[in-house]
Write an enzyme that holds these catalytic residues in place. Structure first.
Site, PDB file in Angstrom:
ATOM      1  N   ASP A   1       0.867  -1.168   0.000  1.00 38.82           N
ATOM      2  CA  ASP A   1       0.000   0.000   0.000  1.00 38.82           C
ATOM      3  C   ASP A   1       0.912   1.229   0.000  1.00 38.82           C
ATOM      4  O   ASP A   1       2.068   1.152   0.396  1.00 38.82           O
ATOM      5  CB  ASP A   1      -0.869  -0.058   1.262  1.00 38.82           C
ATOM      6  CG  ASP A   1      -1.590   1.235   1.499  1.00 38.82           C
ATOM      7  OD1 ASP A   1      -2.270   1.708   0.575  1.00 38.82           O
ATOM      8  OD2 ASP A   1      -1.454   1.791   2.617  1.00 38.82           O
TER       9      ASP A   1
ATOM     10  N   ASP B   1       0.015   5.118   0.853  1.00 39.36           N
ATOM     11  CA  ASP B   1      -0.146   6.101   1.936  1.00 39.36           C
ATOM     12  C   ASP B   1      -0.279   5.414   3.293  1.00 39.36           C
ATOM     13  O   ASP B   1      -1.121   4.541   3.478  1.00 39.36           O
ATOM     14  CB  ASP B   1      -1.374   6.980   1.671  1.00 39.36           C
ATOM     15  CG  ASP B   1      -1.278   7.715   0.328  1.00 39.36           C
ATOM     16  OD1 ASP B   1      -0.150   8.084  -0.055  1.00 39.36           O
ATOM     17  OD2 ASP B   1      -2.312   7.901  -0.325  1.00 39.36           O
TER      18      ASP B   1
HETATM   19 MG   LIG Z   1      -2.824   3.209   3.449  1.00 42.66          MG
END
Ligand SMILES: [Mg+2]
Ligand SMILES: [Zn+2]
Length: 199
Positions: A11, A13
């Site tokens: 992932d 962010d």
């Molecule tokens: Mg995230």
């Protein structure tokens, strides 16, 4: 793809860079401490690294799809300080309910849907069942589980809230790590433990 390559799907962010709630410009991007070195060690072990990122800020009109390349160039440049590289960056610009056409659709790529993982499988001949998904939200754990990958929840970003969410929903990550640094240590132990029982 059975017998294919091992990848770590990351992932973006809150996992690789600090969560700032809808990052819109390159100057907002700061790496999580140790992320560069951690990704570099995956590179050094011949493990593919791919970002899988829900970017519904595009659908919501906070930024445009044309803003993403410069943000991702900043991400790659920051990682280069540690001589780390990403093999692919996948993102989903959609949202099922919010925003404007053509982005306000039910798509197959918004996590926990598996579209970005399937694209990686196809593009790079990845064996998803031997691969890993690392993220700070319940959807990251869910998407990994949906394809039979090993899942790691990190406590950076929204991670601390996600622990309770996962428990409430009965979604169990294979491992919970303080950050991407320990997540990568776990992954390398998992992979090498398969060949070498002394480590
Ligand atoms: Mg995230
Ligand atoms: Zn999508």
């Amino acid at each position: 793809m059975r017998g294919g390559r091992i990848a770590v799907f990351l992932d973006r962010d809150g996992t690789v860079n600090e969560e700032v709630e809808f990052l819109r410009t390159p100057d907002q991007l700061r790496l999580i401490t140790g992320a560069g070195t951690a990704i570099r060690s995956l590179n050094d072990h011949g493990i593919l690294t791919c970002i899988i990122s829900n970017q519904s800020g595009v659908a919501r009109g906070f930024l445009t799809e044309e803003d993403l390349p410069s943000i991702h160039e900043k991400l790659r440049n920051e990682l280069l300080h540690s001589r780390a590289r990403l093999d692919k960056i996948y993102y989903c610009p959609h949202h099922p309910a919010e925003g404007k056409p053509p982005y306000n659709i039910v798509c197959d790529c918004r996590k926990p849907a598996t579209g970005m993982l399937r694209r990686g499988e196809e593009d790079m001949g990845i064996d998803l069942e031997r691969s890993f998904v690392v993220g700070d939200r319940i959807v990251d754990v869910q998407v990994g589980k949906a394809v039979g990958a090993t899942t790691v929840l990190v406590l950076t970003g929204y991670g601390r809230t996600s622990v309770a969410e996962c428990i409430a929903a009965g979604v169990r990550p294979d491992f919970t790590a303080p950050s991407i640094v320990e997540a990568v240590d776990f992954i390398l132990r998992r992979i090498h433990g398969a060949h070498d029982s002394s480590t």
